[in-house]
Motif scaffolding. Structure first.
Motif, PDB file in Angstrom:
ATOM      1  N   SER A  24       0.689  -1.352  -0.044  1.00  0.00           N
ATOM      2  CA  SER A  24      -0.094  -0.067  -0.050  1.00  0.00           C
ATOM      3  C   SER A  24       0.927   1.330  -0.052  1.00  0.00           C
ATOM      4  CB  SER A  24      -0.806  -0.012   1.367  1.00  0.00           C
ATOM      5  OG  SER A  24      -1.542   1.424   1.315  1.00  0.00           O
ATOM      6  N   TYR A  55       0.429   3.749   1.540  1.00  0.00           N
ATOM      7  CA  TYR A  55       0.446   4.372   3.221  1.00  0.00           C
ATOM      8  C   TYR A  55       1.367   3.771   3.777  1.00  0.00           C
ATOM      9  CZ  TYR A  55      -3.876   6.294   1.051  1.00  0.00           C
ATOM     10  OH  TYR A  55      -4.724   7.135   0.388  1.00  0.00           O
ATOM     11  N   LEU A  92      -3.343   2.066  -4.077  1.00  0.00           N
ATOM     12  CA  LEU A  92      -4.360   2.387  -3.277  1.00  0.00           C
ATOM     13  C   LEU A  92      -5.328   1.624  -2.966  1.00  0.00           C
ATOM     14  CD1 LEU A  92      -4.668   5.788  -5.474  1.00  0.00           C
ATOM     15  CD2 LEU A  92      -3.622   5.646  -2.899  1.00  0.00           C
ATOM     16  N   ALA A 151      -3.944  11.219  -5.531  1.00  0.00           N
ATOM     17  CA  ALA A 151      -3.976  10.627  -4.219  1.00  0.00           C
ATOM     18  C   ALA A 151      -2.433  10.256  -3.774  1.00  0.00           C
ATOM     19  CB  ALA A 151      -4.584   9.312  -4.284  1.00  0.00           C
ATOM     20  N   TYR A 176      -0.598  13.785  -2.704  1.00  0.00           N
ATOM     21  CA  TYR A 176      -1.034  14.195  -1.423  1.00  0.00           C
ATOM     22  C   TYR A 176      -0.692  13.537  -0.338  1.00  0.00           C
ATOM     23  CZ  TYR A 176      -3.180  18.597  -2.857  1.00  0.00           C
ATOM     24  OH  TYR A 176      -3.314  20.028  -3.282  1.00  0.00           O
ATOM     25  N   GLU A 177      -0.420  12.265  -0.471  1.00  0.00           N
ATOM     26  CA  GLU A 177       0.128  11.187   0.480  1.00  0.00           C
ATOM     27  C   GLU A 177       1.681  11.752   0.979  1.00  0.00           C
ATOM     28  OE1 GLU A 177       0.866   8.567   3.616  1.00  0.00           O
ATOM     29  OE2 GLU A 177      -1.076   9.658   2.894  1.00  0.00           O
ATOM     30  N   ARG A 218       1.231  14.982   2.825  1.00  0.00           N
ATOM     31  CA  ARG A 218       0.967  14.687   4.204  1.00  0.00           C
ATOM     32  C   ARG A 218       2.148  14.312   4.952  1.00  0.00           C
ATOM     33  NH1 ARG A 218      -0.373  10.928   7.695  1.00  0.00           N
ATOM     34  NH2 ARG A 218       0.290   9.240   6.208  1.00  0.00           N
ATOM     35  N   GLN A 219       2.996  13.428   4.497  1.00  0.00           N
ATOM     36  CA  GLN A 219       3.852  12.632   5.337  1.00  0.00           C
ATOM     37  C   GLN A 219       5.087  14.024   5.572  1.00  0.00           C
ATOM     38  OE1 GLN A 219       5.901   9.128   4.332  1.00  0.00           O
ATOM     39  NE2 GLN A 219       3.840   8.107   3.879  1.00  0.00           N
TER      40      GLN A 219
END
Length: 245
Positions: free
Chosen positions: A182, A184, A217, A234, A237-238, A241-242
């Motif tokens: 993933s 994430y 994703l 996506a 923007y991840e 974010r990190q």
């Protein structure tokens, strides 16, 4: 807003080249022998222009005028040398971010991706000379002008660009459903290049094989894929974010 323009005939193309008009594509009639055309080709080869040798009939379809065996398509922007851009950002930033588009062909997706890339701080976008969406007036419009604000590099082969980035200390990550990893679960606070594949086939197998990481994703519905511009947003923007935690 600058748009692409078709220029045909030896003298008009010579004038465009000498005036530093940004020429994206050059079409030359197969088998033609003309020293002036040879000189134009030699000059544009140094400027990252896509040069194609095509039948007479192809040129006639592009314009009804007397093309004299040569047609040029201008670009609304100038392209940047990959090596220069990579070196500049590696030395200027701790964690530069590059975006590689592997033959994304829909101009609306291309423009939307450029808009998202500009909004998420991507330092440069890398595209292949052949097989992708044209850098055209439509791309300018769809990108909401972002195409003017972010450097775009055109390369002969995506794989060569990836090797160069990896050799420069930039890790590559491909967006693909063909992995159990993933997005994430990955650490993204490092020099990165994100690779997005074409609308129909995704990232090509030969490119996937050389990437440092592959990531997917989560898809919780019945449809097994996202629009490429949405997926790109996506991913980017991840990373944002990190990096802003």
């Amino acid at each position: 807003m600058k748009k692409e323009t078709t220029i045909f005939g030896i003298h008009p193309v010579e004038e465009a080249v000498s005036s530093n008009v940004f020429i994206d594509k050059l079409f030359i009639q197969k088998g033609i022998a003309n020293p002036k055309i040879d000189a134009i080709v030699k000059d544009l080869e140094k400027k990252h222009c896509t040069i194609s040798y095509v039948p007479f009939e192809k040129l006639t379809k592009l314009t009804q005028g007397n093309h004299q065996g040569i047609i040029a398509i201008t670009s609304p922007i100038a392209f940047h040398p990959l090596e220069e851009i990579v070196e500049n950002f590696i030395h200027a930033k701790e964690n530069p971010l590059f975006l590689i588009l592997d033959q994304i062909s829909d101009v609306r997706n291309f423009g939307a991706i450029l808009r998202t890339a500009e909004c998420t701080g991507v330092d440069a976008v890398i595209i292949q000379k052949k097989g992708g969406a044209p850098v055209s007036g439509d791309a300018v419009k769809t990108s909401a002008g972002a195409i003017y604000k972010i450097p775009i590099c055109k390369v002969d082969h995506i794989k060569d660009a990836i090797y160069y980035l990896q050799g420069s200390g930039v890790e590559t990550i491909g967006a693909t459903e063909k992995t159990e990893d993933s997005l994430y679960s990955l650490e993204l606070k490092k020099p990165l290049a994100v690779v997005m594949g074409s609308e129909d086939k995704g990232i090509s197998k030969s490119v996937l094989a050389i990437l440092d990481h592959k990531a997917s994703l989560p898809l919780l519905g019945e449809i097994n894929s996202l629009n490429v511009s949405v997926a790109c947003g996506a991913f980017l923007y991840e990373i944002v974010r990190q990096r802003t935690l």
